[in-house]
Scaffold this active site. Structure first.
Site, PDB file in Angstrom:
ATOM      1  N   MET B  30     -21.492 -61.662  53.742  1.00 26.45           N
ATOM      2  CA  MET B  30     -21.904 -61.977  55.112  1.00 26.45           C
ATOM      3  C   MET B  30     -22.340 -60.700  55.831  1.00 26.45           C
ATOM      4  SD  MET B  30     -19.778 -65.229  56.399  1.00 26.45           S
ATOM      5  CE  MET B  30     -18.369 -64.363  57.086  1.00 26.45           C
ATOM      6  N   GLY B  36     -15.437 -52.187  50.218  1.00 29.14           N
ATOM      7  CA  GLY B  36     -15.095 -53.305  49.348  1.00 29.14           C
ATOM      8  C   GLY B  36     -16.357 -53.923  48.753  1.00 29.14           C
ATOM      9  N   HIS B  37     -17.316 -54.227  49.630  1.00 22.55           N
ATOM     10  CA  HIS B  37     -18.606 -54.718  49.129  1.00 22.55           C
ATOM     11  C   HIS B  37     -19.255 -53.697  48.202  1.00 22.55           C
ATOM     12  CE1 HIS B  37     -18.220 -56.739  53.182  1.00 22.55           C
ATOM     13  NE2 HIS B  37     -18.451 -57.790  52.415  1.00 22.55           N
ATOM     14  N   LYS B 149      -9.735 -59.956  47.940  1.00 21.27           N
ATOM     15  CA  LYS B 149      -9.099 -60.053  49.247  1.00 21.27           C
ATOM     16  C   LYS B 149      -9.176 -61.503  49.717  1.00 21.27           C
ATOM     17  CE  LYS B 149     -10.597 -59.130  53.124  1.00 21.27           C
ATOM     18  NZ  LYS B 149     -10.751 -59.964  54.345  1.00 21.27           N
ATOM     19  N   VAL B 176     -10.294 -53.451  47.955  1.00 16.74           N
ATOM     20  CA  VAL B 176     -10.367 -52.021  48.285  1.00 16.74           C
ATOM     21  C   VAL B 176      -9.636 -51.808  49.613  1.00 16.74           C
ATOM     22  CG1 VAL B 176     -11.915 -50.084  48.796  1.00 16.74           C
ATOM     23  CG2 VAL B 176     -12.528 -51.759  47.033  1.00 16.74           C
ATOM     24  N   SER B 186     -14.601 -56.704  57.232  1.00 21.57           N
ATOM     25  CA  SER B 186     -15.585 -56.539  58.309  1.00 21.57           C
ATOM     26  C   SER B 186     -14.945 -56.811  59.660  1.00 21.57           C
ATOM     27  CB  SER B 186     -16.764 -57.492  58.093  1.00 21.57           C
ATOM     28  OG  SER B 186     -17.336 -57.260  56.813  1.00 21.57           O
ATOM     29  N   ARG B 187     -13.827 -57.520  59.678  1.00 16.11           N
ATOM     30  CA  ARG B 187     -13.177 -57.859  60.952  1.00 16.11           C
ATOM     31  C   ARG B 187     -12.249 -56.749  61.453  1.00 16.11           C
ATOM     32  NH1 ARG B 187     -13.438 -63.415  58.553  1.00 16.11           N
ATOM     33  NH2 ARG B 187     -14.683 -64.654  59.990  1.00 16.11           N
TER      34      ARG B 187
END
Lengths: 298, 298
Positions: B30, B36-37, B149, B176, B186-187
């Protein structure tokens, strides 16, 4: 022609064809093949380099008390017919092959499943959409062929294909009929001689609807449905399940007079009629635009 | 690296690669990409000849009152990061590209969606399963990479892939973390300084659970969940949403002592905790067998 029993063999076979750049056609069936299926297979053979006919009586699209157990099964005759029509392979999975372990996933299409057979067979189109998604993912065909006798099935598969971006072109094919107008169906074998004679009432009702639409196109859906009910009522052994006039392929009721409603989209006149324990469906689509059912681009 | 905006360009691009025999990897995201991505993209680049990163904030997986509107969006920075990690293309569709007309089709996965985030975010996993099915059908990757996650998401996608015979291998990847243990998300940018300091309580609870399982593996799920609740309760700004111990990837409650339950399948300890308006999740999977998440064969 190859008889493929396992998913592993199917994947290997079609992958080799795909890598060789050969266009693949899929004709999904429940077997008990008749001339309607034959016409689908012949068309697929004319349009595709490799044609797979799947034969699988899918338990998840039968409701309790329906005819899953007695549905006609004749794999050898089916394979012979498929071969004669130009199929390159028949895929004959077992129920355990198709539903191993405990399946938890359902593909649900709303709105186009709300009426007609969707209303009288709850869960039926969840079973259809899910098994067709599985077959499309297994074969990964360029084109998949479906008969318009099951027009709602065509509409559901088309909607699913568009919504899920499935890389396949859905090819709807005209209904094949007996000389007296009865639509070919694997379930016609259930009919007694007397029921078989009266089963042409579906065809007669569709003919009457067509005459009516030609002569007085400003009629409403409700008026046309009354005409259909009246015609079906003339066959003493017929028990009407539904007679509906809807927009196609949206399968929503047309608003106002049919000549104005028809200007915006095609119309379908659809029937389901019981003769004893046998349920027959038939339909006619009016003013079909060539593009109506063209599906996802590749 | 290519920036792809339309479905037509995406299909054309990946079809050319596929025809050339190049293995395709997909990393569905998203956006608002973090390390992590980055680890997913690097792994995809190491394993596949052509890597597509999709960046799409999918409205159908957000519930009313959730953070769809304010979810962080930064396409240019995302594209730069994806390129630096070895992506060959980013796919940035609009909502209208992904949901044209009136979509009617939902992919629903039951059972594995019943607990955890599935219970607290009704409809969330219908949105996830449906959009992932769409992305898989658009890209037709050989492998698709997902971060653990979101362990329930991995379980749902795995189940869907198996049940629908999607020809892709799902590759789950380790979470990660920040140096202090907080899982990257992202949050995390939503957190105030005080909330950020206390957000390590999720990590501390997972560490405590691991120690407990090592020291006294005959504990029950209920006892371990009480320990988790106790740990989370030490952070004054933390509001616990769930703390559950389940079998993985089935996401069903283990029966009896965890040392016997664990013998049959892996265990997951999963947490969701709110800090003000920000919802964080984290988990740890115990005794993961390499094969647990191996997915459909090609």
């Amino acid at each position: 022609m190859r008889r493929i029993q396992t998913i592993a063999e199917l994947r290997e076979t079609v992958q080799a064809k795909r890598r060789a750049g050969i266009e693949i056609g899929l004709v999904p069936t429940m077997g008990a093949l008749h001339d309607g299926h034959a016409s689908l297979i012949r068309r697929a053979a004319a349009e595709c380099g490799y044609v797979v006919v799947s034969i699988f009586v899918n338990p998840t699209q039968f409701g309790p008390g329906e005819d899953f157990e007695r549905y006609p099964r004749k794999a050898d005759a089916d394979a012979a017919l498929a071969e004669a029509c130009g199929a390159d392979a028949v895929f004959l999975p077992s129920v355990d092959d198709m539903y191993p372990g405990e399946p938890r996933t359902t593909v649900h299409v709303e709105q186009v499943t709300a009426r007609l057979c969707g209303a009288s067979r709850p869960g039926h189109f969840d079973g259809v959409a899910t098994v067709v998604a599985k077959l499309l993912n297994l074969v990964q065909p360029d084109r998949a062929y479906f008969g318009l006798k099951d027009a709602q099935q065509v509409a559901v598969v088309r909607q699913m294909t568009l919504d899920l971006n499935l890389p396949v072109r859905i090819v709807p094919c005209e209904t094949v009929r007996e000389p007296d107008g009865l639509a070919l169906s694997s379930r016609n074998v259930y009919l007694s001689a007397a029921e078989r004679r009266q089963a042409t009432i579906l065809w007669e009702a569709l003919e009457a609807a067509q005459r009516q639409l030609e002569q007085a196109p400003q009629i409403t859906a409700a008026e046309l449905e009354a005409l259909l009910r009246g015609t079906i009522g003339r066959a003493p052994l017929a028990e009407l399940e539904y007679a509906e006039v809807l927009r196609f392929p949206e399968l929503e009721p047309p608003v106002g007079a049919l000549d104005s409603a028809a200007a915006e989209s095609d119309l379908i006149v659809a029937l389901a009629v019981r003769f004893g324990g046998t349920r027959l469906i038939d339909n006619r689509v009016f003013q079909r635009k060539e593009a109506t059912l063209a599906c996802t681009e590749r």
